[in-house]
Scaffold this motif. Structure first.
Motif, PDB file in Angstrom:
ATOM      1  N   ASP A  46     -42.699  29.484  -6.509  1.00  0.00           N
ATOM      2  CA  ASP A  46     -42.979  30.835  -6.009  1.00  0.00           C
ATOM      3  C   ASP A  46     -42.535  30.859  -4.549  1.00  0.00           C
ATOM      4  OD1 ASP A  46     -43.841  33.384  -5.642  1.00  0.00           O
ATOM      5  OD2 ASP A  46     -45.971  32.994  -5.992  1.00  0.00           O
ATOM      6  N   HIS A  47     -41.249  30.636  -4.357  1.00  0.00           N
ATOM      7  CA  HIS A  47     -40.702  30.402  -3.025  1.00  0.00           C
ATOM      8  C   HIS A  47     -39.382  31.152  -2.855  1.00  0.00           C
ATOM      9  CE1 HIS A  47     -43.362  26.972  -3.740  1.00  0.00           C
ATOM     10  NE2 HIS A  47     -43.414  26.790  -2.429  1.00  0.00           N
ATOM     11  N   ALA A  48     -38.993  31.312  -1.584  1.00  0.00           N
ATOM     12  CA  ALA A  48     -37.683  31.883  -1.286  1.00  0.00           C
ATOM     13  C   ALA A  48     -36.693  30.747  -1.032  1.00  0.00           C
ATOM     14  CB  ALA A  48     -37.778  32.782  -0.060  1.00  0.00           C
ATOM     15  N   TRP A  49     -35.565  30.798  -1.702  1.00  0.00           N
ATOM     16  CA  TRP A  49     -34.479  29.852  -1.448  1.00  0.00           C
ATOM     17  C   TRP A  49     -33.472  30.536  -0.517  1.00  0.00           C
ATOM     18  CZ3 TRP A  49     -37.650  28.791  -5.350  1.00  0.00           C
ATOM     19  CH2 TRP A  49     -37.752  27.486  -5.831  1.00  0.00           C
ATOM     20  N   VAL A  50     -32.982  29.785   0.443  1.00  0.00           N
ATOM     21  CA  VAL A  50     -32.018  30.330   1.397  1.00  0.00           C
ATOM     22  C   VAL A  50     -30.629  30.191   0.784  1.00  0.00           C
ATOM     23  CG1 VAL A  50     -31.053  30.042   3.718  1.00  0.00           C
ATOM     24  CG2 VAL A  50     -33.504  29.698   3.324  1.00  0.00           C
ATOM     25  N   LEU A  51     -30.027  31.291   0.448  1.00  0.00           N
ATOM     26  CA  LEU A  51     -28.758  31.226  -0.282  1.00  0.00           C
ATOM     27  C   LEU A  51     -27.623  30.747   0.612  1.00  0.00           C
ATOM     28  CD1 LEU A  51     -29.207  34.502  -2.339  1.00  0.00           C
ATOM     29  CD2 LEU A  51     -29.335  32.142  -3.192  1.00  0.00           C
ATOM     30  N   SER A  52     -26.882  29.769   0.101  1.00  0.00           N
ATOM     31  CA  SER A  52     -25.689  29.320   0.824  1.00  0.00           C
ATOM     32  C   SER A  52     -24.601  30.341   0.521  1.00  0.00           C
ATOM     33  CB  SER A  52     -25.231  27.960   0.303  1.00  0.00           C
ATOM     34  OG  SER A  52     -26.306  27.065   0.263  1.00  0.00           O
ATOM     35  N   PRO A  53     -23.696  30.561   1.470  1.00  0.00           N
ATOM     36  CA  PRO A  53     -22.636  31.524   1.192  1.00  0.00           C
ATOM     37  C   PRO A  53     -21.896  31.129  -0.085  1.00  0.00           C
ATOM     38  CG  PRO A  53     -22.534  30.756   3.459  1.00  0.00           C
ATOM     39  CD  PRO A  53     -23.567  29.922   2.764  1.00  0.00           C
ATOM     40  N   ALA A  54     -21.802  32.065  -1.027  1.00  0.00           N
ATOM     41  CA  ALA A  54     -21.139  31.756  -2.300  1.00  0.00           C
ATOM     42  C   ALA A  54     -19.640  31.896  -2.124  1.00  0.00           C
ATOM     43  CB  ALA A  54     -21.626  32.705  -3.377  1.00  0.00           C
ATOM     44  N   ASP A  55     -18.887  31.045  -2.850  1.00  0.00           N
ATOM     45  CA  ASP A  55     -17.440  31.250  -2.882  1.00  0.00           C
ATOM     46  C   ASP A  55     -17.235  32.614  -3.512  1.00  0.00           C
ATOM     47  OD1 ASP A  55     -17.325  28.706  -1.999  1.00  0.00           O
ATOM     48  OD2 ASP A  55     -16.912  27.832  -3.968  1.00  0.00           O
ATOM     49  N   SER A  56     -16.225  33.295  -3.064  1.00  0.00           N
ATOM     50  CA  SER A  56     -16.031  34.654  -3.549  1.00  0.00           C
ATOM     51  C   SER A  56     -16.008  34.696  -5.082  1.00  0.00           C
ATOM     52  CB  SER A  56     -14.762  35.201  -2.908  1.00  0.00           C
ATOM     53  OG  SER A  56     -13.937  35.744  -3.826  1.00  0.00           O
ATOM     54  N   GLY A  57     -16.745  35.623  -5.626  1.00  0.00           N
ATOM     55  CA  GLY A  57     -16.795  35.785  -7.081  1.00  0.00           C
ATOM     56  C   GLY A  57     -17.732  34.825  -7.797  1.00  0.00           C
ATOM     57  N   LYS A  58     -18.414  33.947  -7.042  1.00  0.00           N
ATOM     58  CA  LYS A  58     -19.343  32.972  -7.661  1.00  0.00           C
ATOM     59  C   LYS A  58     -20.783  33.473  -7.591  1.00  0.00           C
ATOM     60  CE  LYS A  58     -17.053  29.009  -8.724  1.00  0.00           C
ATOM     61  NZ  LYS A  58     -16.480  28.164  -7.666  1.00  0.00           N
ATOM     62  N   ALA A  59     -21.535  33.163  -8.656  1.00  0.00           N
ATOM     63  CA  ALA A  59     -22.935  33.579  -8.688  1.00  0.00           C
ATOM     64  C   ALA A  59     -23.762  32.738  -7.724  1.00  0.00           C
ATOM     65  CB  ALA A  59     -23.467  33.414 -10.101  1.00  0.00           C
ATOM     66  N   VAL A  60     -24.820  33.331  -7.151  1.00  0.00           N
ATOM     67  CA  VAL A  60     -25.725  32.584  -6.264  1.00  0.00           C
ATOM     68  C   VAL A  60     -26.877  31.976  -7.054  1.00  0.00           C
ATOM     69  CG1 VAL A  60     -25.204  33.906  -4.181  1.00  0.00           C
ATOM     70  CG2 VAL A  60     -27.058  34.664  -5.685  1.00  0.00           C
ATOM     71  N   ALA A  61     -27.066  32.467  -8.270  1.00  0.00           N
ATOM     72  CA  ALA A  61     -28.121  31.923  -9.126  1.00  0.00           C
ATOM     73  C   ALA A  61     -27.728  32.173 -10.568  1.00  0.00           C
ATOM     74  CB  ALA A  61     -29.457  32.608  -8.830  1.00  0.00           C
ATOM     75  N   SER A  62     -28.254  31.336 -11.469  1.00  0.00           N
ATOM     76  CA  SER A  62     -28.019  31.596 -12.888  1.00  0.00           C
ATOM     77  C   SER A  62     -29.171  31.028 -13.703  1.00  0.00           C
ATOM     78  CB  SER A  62     -26.683  30.994 -13.342  1.00  0.00           C
ATOM     79  OG  SER A  62     -26.755  29.587 -13.310  1.00  0.00           O
ATOM     80  N   VAL A  63     -29.291  31.540 -14.913  1.00  0.00           N
ATOM     81  CA  VAL A  63     -30.316  31.072 -15.846  1.00  0.00           C
ATOM     82  C   VAL A  63     -29.673  30.983 -17.223  1.00  0.00           C
ATOM     83  CG1 VAL A  63     -32.630  31.456 -16.784  1.00  0.00           C
ATOM     84  CG2 VAL A  63     -32.037  32.460 -14.583  1.00  0.00           C
ATOM     85  N   TYR A  64     -29.846  29.836 -17.868  1.00  0.00           N
ATOM     86  CA  TYR A  64     -29.309  29.653 -19.221  1.00  0.00           C
ATOM     87  C   TYR A  64     -30.466  29.303 -20.143  1.00  0.00           C
ATOM     88  CZ  TYR A  64     -26.883  27.460 -23.145  1.00  0.00           C
ATOM     89  OH  TYR A  64     -26.449  27.133 -24.401  1.00  0.00           O
ATOM     90  N   GLU A  65     -30.512  29.990 -21.289  1.00  0.00           N
ATOM     91  CA  GLU A  65     -31.566  29.696 -22.266  1.00  0.00           C
ATOM     92  C   GLU A  65     -30.873  29.128 -23.494  1.00  0.00           C
ATOM     93  OE1 GLU A  65     -34.077  29.205 -24.987  1.00  0.00           O
ATOM     94  OE2 GLU A  65     -33.036  31.070 -25.470  1.00  0.00           O
ATOM     95  N   PRO A  66     -31.086  27.821 -23.787  1.00  0.00           N
ATOM     96  CA  PRO A  66     -30.269  27.148 -24.801  1.00  0.00           C
ATOM     97  C   PRO A  66     -30.426  27.649 -26.236  1.00  0.00           C
ATOM     98  CG  PRO A  66     -31.742  25.585 -23.684  1.00  0.00           C
ATOM     99  CD  PRO A  66     -32.004  26.905 -23.080  1.00  0.00           C
ATOM    100  N   THR A  67     -31.609  28.106 -26.621  1.00  0.00           N
ATOM    101  CA  THR A  67     -31.782  28.525 -28.020  1.00  0.00           C
ATOM    102  C   THR A  67     -30.995  29.793 -28.323  1.00  0.00           C
ATOM    103  OG1 THR A  67     -34.072  27.963 -27.540  1.00  0.00           O
ATOM    104  CG2 THR A  67     -33.584  28.640 -29.786  1.00  0.00           C
TER     105      THR A  67
END
Ligand code: BGC
Length: 388
Positions: free
Chosen positions: A289-310
Motif C-alpha cells: 500500500d505504497h507509492a513507487w517512484v516511477l523511473s522515466p520509461a523508454d518511449s512507448g514502454k509501460a511503467v507498470a503491468s499485471v499478468y494473470e496466468p489463468t
C-alpha cells in the motif's frame, strides 16, 4: 422500465478506387468497409439522496470491450475485456446498483480528488496560510475528505474522439470545499480505444492557489468476475525507489531503493510471493500500500503491468505521473458485498493509482502538487488490455 437511449456512431471508411484516366470506376459495394461500430448507450441508474438522477453510460469498442461509467463519482462500474480464449469478463470490483456505491464503498472505480492519497494530519500551508482538511483516516486526510470527488455528481457529455467512444466528465469544486482553497474546474475524459485501451485525461484549473492530485481508484481482478484473490497476479513496476511510510501511512520523507527488498517489482513477480514477508514496510502497510517512484520509461514502454496466468489477461499502465500507488486490497475483509453477492475478501482486487507522492503538500523535496491561477493541471494515464 429503464429508458434506453442509444447513440450509435458508425464510422465508415470508404476505400476509394484509384481513378485512372479514361478508365473511371464507380466504387463498388465491396469497396465500402464499415470498420467500427462504436457505441455509447445511456440508461437510468438510480437517484441520489438529493434527488439527482444518475445515469450509466456504456462504451463499447469494435472488439466488444465494454466500459460502464456513472455520474456518481465518475465511477467505472464494469469493464469487460477478453481472456486468452476471447471470453469477455468483468475485471473490476464494484456493485450491482447505486445503493452499493452510496453505502460505504472503498472507492471502487471512482475518480479520487481533490487530493488522491494522504495528507498528514489534514493540514498544509500555502503562502503562509494553513488549510485544515478532514482527518478521515487514522487522524490523516485521505482521498479528498468526507465528500471527495468519488462522492460527487459529475456532469457527463459524450465527446467525439477518433480513437473510440469517449466521455467528458466535469465537476466544479467550490472554493473551500472540503477545506481546499480555490474554485477548481476539473475535467476527466474517459476514452475506450479500439486497441483495448482505457485512456484517462485529467485537466483542472483554479482561481486561487491550491493543491491537486487526481487519480482513478479502480480495483482490478483479471481473473474476471473477482472469483478469487489477486495473489497470483504478476506485477511489474518500473521503479527503482518507493516511498516508505510510518504507521499511519504518511511518508517518512525519504525514498528507499527497492533493490534487495520485497518492493522490487522491476521483474514481474506474483503479488503473493513476498507480500507476507516480515518486512517492516509490509507490516505497516498490511501488505503493499505504497507509492513507487516511477523511473522515466523508454518511449512507448509501460511503467507498470499485471499478468494473470489463468485467464492470460495482461494489463499495461502508461502515465505522465511521477508515481503509482500499488494497493493490493489489504483492507478488504469480506464485509463489502459486491456484484452478484460476491463478498470481496482480503486481496480480491488491486489498484494501480497513478499520481504524485502522498503528502506532497508537506514534503518540499517531493514534486510539487501546487496549481496556480492561469495554469492548467494536465495528466494522462492509459490502462491497456491484451492477452499473453
Ligand atoms: C489507499 C489505502 C486505502 C484505500 C481505500 C488506497 O488508495 O492507499 O490505504 O485503504 O485506498 O480503499
Amino acid at each position: 422500465m429503464r429508458t434506453l437511449t442509444v447513440y450509435t456512431l458508425l464510422i465508415c471508411t470508404m476505400m476509394s478506387q484509384a481513378c485512372k484516366k479514361n478508365d473511371e470506376k464507380i466504387p463498388a459495394a465491396a469497396d465500402t468497409t464499415a470498420v467500427a461500430a462504436s457505441a455509447v448507450a445511456k440508461v437510468a441508474y438510480g437517484t441520489l439522496p438529493d434527488g439527482q438522477a444518475v445515469e450509466e453510460y456504456t462504451l463499447k469498442n469494435k472488439n466488444g470491450v465494454e466500459l460502464k461509467v456513472i455520474n456518481y463519482g465518475g465511477i467505472v462500474t464494469s469493464l469487460k475485456v477478453p481472456d486468452k480464449n476471447g471470453v469477455l469478463e468483468d475485471v473490476v470490483l464494484g456493485f450491482d446498483s447505486l445503493k452499493g456505491y452510496l453505502g460505504g464503498s472503498p472507492y471502487f472505480g471512482a475518480i479520487v480528488g481533490r487530493y488522491g492519497n494522504r495528507i498528514a494530519k489534514g493540514k498544509f500551508t500555502l503562502d503562509g496560510q494553513t488549510y485544515t482538511l478532514a482527518q478521515n483516516n487514522n487522524g490523516q486526510h485521505l482521498h479528498g475528505g468526507l465528500k471527495g470527488f468519488d462522492k460527487v455528481y459529475w456532469h457527463i457529455a459524450e465527446v467525439p474522439a477518433a480513437e473510440g467512444p469517449s466521455l467528458k466528465l466535469t465537476y466544479t469544486s467550490k472554493d473551500m470545499e472540503e477545506g481546499y482553497p480555490g474554485t477548481l474546474q476539473a475535467e476527466v475524459t474517459y476514452t475506450l480505444t479500439d486497441n483495448n485501451e482505457f485512456k484517462i485525461a485529467y485537466t483542472a484549473t483554479t482561481d486561487k492557489k491550491t493543491v491537486v492530485n487526481l487519480t482513478q481508484h479502480t480495483y482490478f481482478n483479471l481473473t474476471g468476475n473477482a472469483k478469487r484473490d489477486i495473489l497470483d497476479h504478476q506485477v511489474m513496476l518500473h521503479a527503482d525507489k518507493f516511498v516508505p511510510v510510518d504507521k499511519v501511512l504518511i511518508p517518512t520523507g525519504k525514498l528507499k531503493d527497492v533493490a534487495g527488498t520485497p518492493f522490487d517489482f522491476r521483474t514481474a513477480t506474483a503479488v503473493g510471493q513476498r507480500v507476507n514477508e516480515k518486512d517492516e514496510q509490509l507490516i505497516v502497510g498490511g501488505g503493499y500500500d505504497h507509492a513507487w517512484v516511477l523511473s522515466p520509461a523508454d518511449s512507448g514502454k509501460a511503467v507498470a503491468s499485471v499478468y494473470e496466468p489463468t485467464s492470460g489477461r495482461f494489463l499495461e499502465v502508461y502515465t505522465t505521473e511521477p508515481a503509482i500507488q500499488f494497493y493490493c486490497g489489504n483492507f478488504l475483509d469480506g464485509t463489502v458485498v459486491g456484484k452478484q453477492g460476491n463478498a470481496y475478501a482480503k486481496r480480491f482486487g488491486l489498484c494501480l493509482e497513478t499520481e504524485h507522492y502522498p503528502d506532497s503538500p508537506n514534503q518540499p523535496s517531493f514534486p510539487s502538487v501546487v496549481l496556480n491561477p492561469g495554469e492548467t493541471y494536465s495528466t494522462q494515464t492509459t490502462y491497456k488490455f491484451s492477452t499473453k
